[in-house]
Design an enzyme around this catalytic site. Structure first.
Site, short mmCIF file in Angstrom:
data_model
loop_
_atom_site.label_atom_id
_atom_site.label_comp_id
_atom_site.label_asym_id
_atom_site.label_seq_id
_atom_site.Cartn_x
_atom_site.Cartn_y
_atom_site.Cartn_z
N ILE A 4 -22.52 52.48 -13.25
CA ILE A 4 -21.19 53.26 -13.11
C ILE A 4 -20.58 54.58 -12.87
O ILE A 4 -19.97 54.71 -11.88
CB ILE A 4 -21.14 54.49 -15.05
CG1 ILE A 4 -21.49 53.77 -16.18
CG2 ILE A 4 -19.84 54.64 -14.86
CD1 ILE A 4 -19.92 52.42 -16.23
N ASP A 7 -27.92 62.18 -5.92
CA ASP A 7 -28.32 61.38 -7.38
C ASP A 7 -29.72 61.13 -6.67
O ASP A 7 -30.61 61.48 -5.70
CB ASP A 7 -28.12 59.09 -7.16
CG ASP A 7 -28.40 58.65 -7.88
OD1 ASP A 7 -27.53 58.02 -8.24
OD2 ASP A 7 -29.69 58.49 -7.74
N LYS A 15 -23.65 55.15 -28.74
CA LYS A 15 -25.24 55.10 -29.41
C LYS A 15 -25.26 56.70 -30.12
O LYS A 15 -26.21 57.33 -29.72
CB LYS A 15 -26.18 55.05 -28.68
CG LYS A 15 -25.95 54.18 -28.42
CD LYS A 15 -27.19 52.99 -27.66
CE LYS A 15 -27.30 51.46 -27.18
NZ LYS A 15 -26.25 50.99 -26.61
N ASN A 19 -21.40 49.09 -24.37
CA ASN A 19 -22.02 47.95 -23.49
C ASN A 19 -20.96 48.27 -22.78
O ASN A 19 -20.80 47.58 -22.62
CB ASN A 19 -23.08 47.32 -24.49
CG ASN A 19 -24.50 47.80 -25.28
OD1 ASN A 19 -24.87 48.21 -24.83
ND2 ASN A 19 -23.54 47.50 -26.50
#
Length: 621
Positions: free
Chosen positions: A304, A324, A420, A457
């Protein structure tokens, strides 16, 4: 010419030589025929002076005519692809030939009857066209009947212009000589019974299975570039039941650009079978709040995060900061952006969102205007085994980034969440729900607009189900599915990112944005489709093994808690969930206790999560 061999050049010279010979005969024969017709089809009636004039001028007329044909490029075309454009060129060349013929004869005094020049031009156009298109017809017939026993029978879905173009290339190409177009299918009943290039439109989609057996079809090509994803899904779902190889033409833009050819045809992918039209994004509103801003993407090397970087950098931010912990991913997206956007100001930094001092130094130096927070642990089974790490990274990491955003005056903070997080049954979902609570809490106490974006998802992302299925199929199987009834909502990576960007445009603070993802998909159906599309027969070449639900896994995911309600946005596919109220006064105290629990590694982290997320039920499945 690139790739041209000596053999190719020799063949070209031979073809041109025979065309010269043919044209030499036709040029003179057409003039002689015009003389015969002028004198009432009587050869003996032709006056001797005209015969003499014809013979005397024959050599000059032939040479100048062949030169004119050369200038009009009648020896340069690929006549197996000849079309109406070549007819126009032949007509122009033949008329020019007879005009020059008339003028040259008049100058030297070797005139023929005036009507002969006009008639000769007509005969010549017909003769030259016939010679060129005869070549094309012979080639097509030979291609059709060559290797007839080993031909690949093809069914085409769609009776439009795309099919016409594809059929022309298949029928004329020597490299596709073993492809025999047996029949065409189209849902327009007015076209049923009609013919395209000699091939019959035999019926609508309900005839696909029957026709596949009747015509012994080996390959089906879906050639409706303008079809909606829903129509494409429904037809391809019928096609995949035939055990034929499925191929497809991509989107309608290729029709507009004139790019449709046999190279455009690709294998059908499982994405084609999902059947949901892509989400539309208001690009202008995105550009308005992104342009000339300093933007930071945490987890910028992930699935993403990297797509966020691609789309953001195209809207000309002042500076893009890729943050990152995993250097290989960060390096890959950095190099890609350097190639595609060499003038963009992109800074790639390695660091962990758990490290407060590292975050502090980054925010202090670069002072980002907008933060997209995509860094997180997301694998449900792995986080069930290492729940403390999920809390450290997802909860504590998000808390750290949120604090820095508040402290350094970030204007917008957009956090990536998941379906979720709704009534979570696993640690990962519970931690993401806490991240949403952090966003909602900080929005009430900070000048920064904090929002979260929730979706299902993501197809093609690291760890997603389809790459796993593909690896299992390549290894010879079996393909593992946890439960035959398990369902999930799916979206593509560009859709997920477009939602995140749109949320940033809509954000006023405190919202949880939710995408209407259409109908959920059975994972079992995805596995079966992928097996068929890979050329295997389920139960014969490849098996599906059901392994049972993993710890913390649901049969279905929810995008919305019942208490939240829905509020529409300008984009009808994006909704805003009404935030659930919770005890914000004690929230940060609970976060501190949760953090201490995670770093102390006591093994009681699930009990601590239940105290913070009252909808978390780890023992439900």
């Amino acid at each position: 010419m690139m790739g041209e061999t000596k053999k190719d050049r020799i063949q070209l010279l031979v073809r041109r030589f025979f065309l010269f010979l043919t044209d030499t005969f036709l040029l003179n024969a057409c003039v002689y025929l015009s003389l015969i017709m002028r004198f009432d089809v009587g050869i003996v009636s032709i006056e001797p002076q005209y015969i003499n004039n014809y013979v005397d001028n024959m050599l000059f007329y032939t040479i100048i005519s062949l030169l004119i044909f050369w200038v009009f490029r009648l020896y340069h075309s690929l006549w197996q692809y000849a079309s109406i454009a070549e007819v126009y060129r032949i007509a122009e060349a033949c008329i020019t030939v007879e005009v020059v013929h008339f003028l040259s004869n008049k100058m030297v005094g070797n005139m023929l009857p005036r009507s002969c020049y006009f008639n000769a031009a007509i005969y010549l156009i017909i003769a030259i066209c016939a010679s060129r298109f005869m070549y094309r017809m012979i080639r097509t017939v030979l291609n059709k009947y060559r290797n007839i026993k080993t031909s690949n029978n093809v069914m085409i879905i769609g009776a439009g212009e795309a099919t016409n173009v594809i059929m022309r290339e298949i029928q004329n190409s020597s490299y596709l000589a073993n492809s025999n177009i047996a029949c065409i299918i189209d849902d327009d009943r007015r076209k049923v019974g009609k013919y395209i290039r000699g091939v019959k439109v035999i019926g609508t989609r309900d005839k696909i299975k029957e026709a596949a057996k009747l015509y012994d079809i080996d390959e089906i090509i879906f050639a409706i570039p303008s079809a909606s994803n829903e129509v494409k899904r429904d037809i391809l779902n019928i096609c995949k039941e035939t055990d034929c190889t499925l191929k497809i033409l991509p989107g309608v833009y290729q029709m507009v650009d004139g790019e449709i050819n046999v190279n455009s045809i690709r294998n059908v992918d499982v994405l084609d079978l999902l059947g949901r039209d892509p989400i539309e994004v208001d690009i202008e509103s995105i550009m308005g709040y992104v342009k000339d801003k300093v933007i930071m993407v945490t987890g910028g090397g992930g699935s993403i995060g990297s797509e966020l970087c691609r789309q953001l950098v195209s809207h000309k931010p002042k500076q893009l900061i890729i943050f990152d912990i995993y250097e290989n991913n960060a390096y890959d997206i950095q190099q890609e952006l350097k190639i595609n956007y060499p003038d963009a100001n992109v800074v790639t930094l390695i660091g962990s969102i758990r490290n407060v001092s590292r975050l502090e130094s980054v925010f202090a130096q670069y002072k980002p205007d907008i933060v997209y927070h995509a860094a997180a642990h997301k694998h449900v089974p792995l986080m069930e085994v290492s729940p403390d790490e999920a809390v450290k990274n997802n909860v504590v990491g998000t808390w750290n980034v949120a604090r820095m955003a508040d402290k350094y005056g970030v204007k917008k903070f957009v956090m990536i969440s998941t379906d979720k997080a709704v009534n979570p049954t696993n640690v990962m979902g519970a931690t993401k729900r806490i991240c949403e609570m952090i966003v909602q809490t900080y929005n009430g106490i900070s000048k920064t607009d904090f929002v979260a974006v929730r979706f299902g998802n993501v197809l093609g992302s690291n760890g997603s189900v389809i790459p796993l299925f593909k690896r299992q199929i390549e290894a010879g199987g079996p393909v593992t599915v946890t439960d035959p009834n398990i369902i999930r909502y799916f979206m593509t990576i560009p859709e997920a990112v477009s939602l995140v960007l749109q949320a940033g445009a809509y954000a006023k603070g405190g919202e949880i944005f939710i995408l209407d993802m259409g109908e959920p998909v059975k994972i079992d159906d995805l596995a079966k489709n992928l097996i068929r599309l890979s050329g295997y027969t389920l139960g014969v070449d490849m098996e599906i093994k059901y392994t049972g639900l993993r710890p913390g896994e649901k049969l279905y995911e929810e995008l919305l808690m019942k208490e939240e309600g829905l509020q529409e946005t300008d984009n009808k596919l994006i909704h805003i969930g009404k935030p659930i109220e919770f005890d914000k006064e004690n929230f940060f105290n609970n976060l501190e206790k949760l953090k201490e629990e995670a770093y102390s590694e006591t093994g009681n982290i699930r009990e601590s999560l239940k105290k913070v997320v009252v909808t978390y039920h780890p023992d439900e499945h």
